[in-house]
Design an enzyme around this catalytic site. Structure first.
Site, PDB file in Angstrom:
ATOM      1  N   ASP A 287      39.656  42.861  36.233  1.00 45.69           N
ATOM      2  CA  ASP A 287      38.824  43.783  36.941  1.00 45.69           C
ATOM      3  C   ASP A 287      39.403  43.910  38.332  1.00 45.69           C
ATOM      4  O   ASP A 287      40.273  43.230  38.956  1.00 45.69           O
ATOM      5  CB  ASP A 287      37.314  43.138  37.140  1.00 45.69           C
ATOM      6  CG  ASP A 287      36.238  44.303  37.634  1.00 45.69           C
ATOM      7  OD1 ASP A 287      36.998  45.550  37.701  1.00 45.69           O
ATOM      8  OD2 ASP A 287      35.174  44.316  37.628  1.00 45.69           O
TER       9      ASP A 287
HETATM   10  C1  BGC Z   1      34.284  47.423  38.114  1.00 44.16           C
HETATM   11  C2  BGC Z   1      34.632  47.738  36.813  1.00 44.16           C
HETATM   12  C3  BGC Z   1      35.485  49.192  36.980  1.00 44.16           C
HETATM   13  C4  BGC Z   1      36.599  48.953  38.131  1.00 44.16           C
HETATM   14  C5  BGC Z   1      37.333  50.057  38.238  1.00 44.16           C
HETATM   15  C6  BGC Z   1      35.428  47.474  39.282  1.00 44.16           C
HETATM   16  O1  BGC Z   1      34.864  47.532  40.564  1.00 44.16           O
HETATM   17  O2  BGC Z   1      33.671  46.090  38.053  1.00 44.16           O
HETATM   18  O3  BGC Z   1      33.650  47.750  35.878  1.00 44.16           O
HETATM   19  O4  BGC Z   1      35.848  49.543  35.771  1.00 44.16           O
HETATM   20  O5  BGC Z   1      36.206  48.721  39.219  1.00 44.16           O
HETATM   21  O6  BGC Z   1      36.525  51.125  38.965  1.00 44.16           O
END
Ligand code: BGC
Length: 896
Positions: A287
């Site tokens: 993530d």
């Molecule tokens: C989130 C993800 C997301 C990623 C990209 C993160 O903060 O937890 O779910 O896909 O950002 O934006």
């Protein structure tokens, strides 16, 4: 140049931290409670042995073989946040051999950060339809939109959080607080999206059940989700298994730790559970900004670093890229591990046909205008160029979006059949939630505000609205005598004065999102307004109920709401939960309010009378600020209705509840055995066949040399090394000890010898032992619309009750399948089919490390009686069928 998202400013602000501060008072990890272990598992299993992926792996291996070391490490990491044209994640390319930069894009409800897209209903809304066809249709439409925009990777579906904590901020991105609902919906979403040639990403693995303290930062570790083995398998890993079984191309790890080890470098989670037990063939990404270590995460099975930066972004630093190049050259990371990472990524690209006619990225996540910074992260050094082509990908997807929004609307209460309304009734409408945000539906970046009809929560899981069909506009199209009071304070003067004919419709809402934003004091989780309506919504309903004889409450919400302050007021005749409808909030609601269609949504969670009807581990957010917060799942497998049933606590509205304007009955039910459950254990798995052979030879240092004369973009993350660094690393690597064990402190249990897999009996194919997915029982039931006025769609939910003498502690009932009829005219009927697989009839046995069906035939001294309960809610079960006598009967006392 207009800037699209305030995520950009947020991250820029983050980067102003001095990264050297990490030398400051870093909080130590607190001890994980006894019994919660993330056991080492090495090496990371190779992909490429599963039948349906073999061809793609063969092609991928051929392409990866042509790549240099620096090209391989380039494709396993992002180029940096806000770098490249311009998705939320942009992997590095290997153009020389024909492999492009991949565009990874949010969000789980539609293409995020762009224009001319559809803002579909959220996951929670989709779950509330309990309609497989609609879940799939939404995914097909979403997949087409991602592809049309040139996005290779769809960053959804989200099934983690599962919805364990009602206060959790991101539950609404997923489908509801039940592993089977999540699993079925995730698998259908993956299928629909991937059939359009887009790689889906099931996320977040695992335990991201609250927002607060989810993330590691230089001062504090993220919380540890402490989940025991059985609970992990039966609840939280369950939807991931279904997603892998559906052939998902990628998996995103969670921010938090699991059993003490950060998810992005947790060898137990990635190597053991995901890649060995579930046989996952695609690639695993971190993530955003949660990638913490270089070598350790590679060994633990991570395949792609997103967005490429270190925790403190925008300094050109990265745990991988040039560091990974160095770690491979000096022997710390085995070469075959890198080859496996790169091959998994390229194989996913082939698997979904992205090597043929894939559109170029034609939008920019952070720039609204036609031209803008090509590399916003490099401001002011970035060149400017064309970044947006404004490609319209909406087609007729609004229809699917509207149907999902409509069929999700859940009628909780309808005294005296008060709904549907006549268009002749004078309507008095209250609440700012009835109309679109006056500043514009997209006026807050990442939807991080709550100023009008709530169509989605906030954070990365959102999309821009192309338009917003708000409820008041749709209502006004049908009814002449409408007055809107759009304040959340009840008006001092009512003009016109209330009459007995008036119907007051009160709109209230409850919001939540990702904790990168705080909205009206709520830090992502519902920590301030909790499970109450925002903006004094309870008071608005109460006041309306004082002045009007007939009140209808419409709720837009991210999850359960405590409705006790007003639910029993005599004037409150009807309550509709419209969940989070996305752009199609208006007509979908009006169709239900005025009876063009009957409501057919069902609650994807229980609504309790009070927060503490659940134990603290579920009802409270973990808040320790010293050391590592510990979120221990002491309730085990008992969440939502499983907990309430066990404790004998009656919720206000049970999981699955949802009324219709008509009534349904089961006229006929039959159960049959499709495959015999001939033994408690599934047939023994076989060793993994034809595992690819990957090179372990350290490549020459020259494959890592930075090209002479190359002009680097400031802060962009590259994978090359200077000649001297490359030569130095290579010298260490070939110094006789190829594993580099002299220089890297390998973890306990470290090995480089691939396992056959037979050490993990529950594995064997995508999603696990393939026998787990065999249908064992099939129930067919005929559902009749027994009303005389309204047509409607019926939901049939199948819950299993395990044999009483199973020897395992099991929840009284557990959802195992669901079906929805088409729209039935009064008197008409339809037969639906529900299926229970071996896994649905099994318990995870922690000693055997396998799924055991305690009611299987065989000499286990136990009864073979599973009961399959059919009904329209977890507390409205009409019919039961026995797996031993194959008898179905109606009108019997349900077990809860
Ligand atoms: C989130 C993800 C997301 C990623 C990209 C993160 O903060 O937890 O779910 O896909 O950002 O934006």
């Amino acid at each position: 140049m207009a800037v699209r998202s305030n995520l950009m400013w947020l991250t820029l602000a983050l980067s102003l931290f001095d990264p050297t501060c990490s030398a400051g008072p870093v909080r130590q990890r607190a001890a994980v409670p006894d019994g919660f272990v993330a056991a080492p598992y090495y090496p990371s299993p190779y992909g490429g042995w599963e039948d349906s992926w073999k061809e793609s792996f063969a092609k991928a291996q051929a392409l990866v073989d042509k790549m240099t070391l620096a090209e391989k490490t380039n494709i396993t990491g992002g180029s940096g946040i806000f770098m490249g044209k311009a998705c939320v994640g942009n992997s590095g390319s290997a153009y020389r051999v024909g492999f492009p930069q991949l565009c990874l894009q949010d969000g789980a409800l539609g293409v995020g950060n762009t224009d001319h897209n559809t803002a579909f209903p959220a996951g929670i809304t989709t779950g509330a339809t309990f309609d497989k066809d609609l879940i799939y249709a939404r995914a097909v439409a979403m997949g087409k939109e991602f592809r049309g925009k040139g996005a290779h990777v769809f960053l959804g579906p989200s099934v983690g959080p599962l919805g364990r904590k009602p206060l959790g901020g991101r539950n609404w991105e997923g489908f509801g607080s039940d592993p089977v609902l999540q699993g079925i919906a995730a698998a259908l979403t993956i299928k629909g999206v991937q059939e359009q040639g887009v790689i889906a990403t099931i996320k977040h693995l695992i335990g991201n059940e609250q927002e607060m303290y989810r993330m590691y930062n230089p001062f504090q570790p993220g919380y540890s989700a402490n989940i025991d083995d059985r609970t992990l398998h039966e609840l939280y890993l369950w939807p991931f298994a279904d997603g892998v079984h559906a052939g998902v191309g990628s998996v995103m790890t969670a921010y938090n730790a699991v059993n003490g080890s950060a998810a992005s470098q947790n060898a137990y989670l990635i190597n053991n559970l995901l890649k060995e037990e579930l046989g996952f063939q695609g690639f695993v990404m971190s993530d955003w900004l949660s990638h913490l270590s270089g070598v350790a995460s590679a060994l633990a099975g991570l395949d792609m670093s997103m967005p490429g930066d270190t925790q403190i972004p925008l300094f050109g630093g990265s745990p991988w890229k040039f560091h990974l190049t160095e770690a491979v050259l000096n022997g710390s990371v085995p070469v075959d591990r890198l080859n496996d990472m790169a091959t998994r990524i390229v194989a996913a690209w082939y698997q979904f046909g992205q090597d043929r006619d894939f559109p170029a990225v034609n939008f920019h996540s952070y720039v609204e205008g036609e031209k803008g910074l090509l590399y916003p992260g490099a401001v002011p050094a970035s060149p400017i160029g064309k970044v947006n082509w404004f490609v319209d990908v909406q087609a007729d997807h609004a229809q699917v979006a509207r149907q999902v929004a409509q069929d999700a609307i859940t009628l909780l209460k309808n005294d005296d059949d008060f709904l549907p309304l006549s268009t002749k009734s004078p309507l008095r409408v209250f609440g700012s939630d009835a109309r679109v945000d006056p500043k514009g539906a997209n006026s807050c970046g990442s939807r991080a505000c709550n100023r009008g009809t709530l169509g989605m929560g906030w954070g990365s899981g959102v999309a821009n609205y192309p338009y917003f069909d708000d409820p008041i506009t749709a209502i006004k199209k049908r009814v002449e005598d409408v007055k809107l009071y759009d304040s959340d304070n009840f008006p001092l003067i009512l003009n016109p004065k209330p009459t007995d004919d008036d119907v007051a419709i009160v709109f209230i809402n409850s919001d939540a999102g990702e904790n990168s934003f705080t909205v009206e004091g709520n830090h992502g989780d519902r920590d301030k307004d909790r499970l109450s309506a925002w903006h004094n919504g309870d008071k608005l309903v109460q006041k309306a109920a004082e002045k009007y004889k007939n009140v209808v409450v419409v709720v837009h919400t991210v999850g359960p709401l405590i409705v006790e302050p007003w639910i029993d007021l005599p004037a409150v005749k009807a309550v509709l939960f419209a969940h989070l409808p996305g752009q199609e909030a208006g007509e979908s609601l009006a169709n239900i309010l005025f009876g063009d269609a009957s409501p057919s949504g069902h609650l994807p969670y229980s609504i309790t009378k009070k927060e503490d009807d659940f134990p603290d581990s579920i009802s409270k957010l973990v808040k320790e600020i010293i050391g590592q917060p510990q979120d221990t799942y002491s309730e085990g497998i008992y969440i939502d209705y499983r907990w309430l049933n066990k404790q004998g606590i009656k919720p206000r509205y049970a999981f699955g509840h949802g009324l219709s304007y008509t009534t349904f009955n089961h006229t006929d039910a039959h159960i049959k055995i499709v495959n015999a459950l001939s033994s408690p254990l599934p047939p023994a798995r076989q060793p993994k066949p034809d595992v690819p052979v990957l090179s372990t030879e350290i490549p020459p240092a020259s494959e890592a040399y930075e090209p002479a004369g190359f002009k680097k973009v400031w802060r962009y993350i590259y994978s090359w090394l200077s000649k001297s660094d490359a030569d130095k690393a290579y010298a260490v690597g070939i110094s006789g000890d190829k594993t580099g064990s002299k220089t890297y402190p390998y973890p306990a249990g470290y090995s480089t010898v691939q396992k056959s897999g037979v050490n993990v009996p529950a594995g064997g194919g995508q999603g696990g032992n393939q026998a787990l997915f065999d249908t064992i029982l099939q129930v067919d039931v005929t559902v009749q619309n027994t009303g005389s006025v309204h047509k409607g769609k019926a939901s049939v939910q199948a819950y299993v009750q395990f044999p009483e003498d199973s020897g395992y502690d099991t929840p009284i009932i557990q959802l195992r399948d669901f079906a929805k009829t088409t729209e039935l005219a009064p008197g008409n009927s339809e037969t639906v089919t529900l299926k229970l697989r071996r896994k649905d009839l099994s318990v995870w046995d922690t000693k055997l490390q396998n799924w055991v069906a305690p009611g299987a035939e065989g000499d286990n001294g136990r009864s073979k009686r599973y009961v399959v309960w059919l009904g329209e809610a977890s507390d409205k079960l009409f019919t039961r069928c026995f797996s031993d006598t194959l008898v179905c009967e109606r009108g019997v006392e349900p077990p809860v």
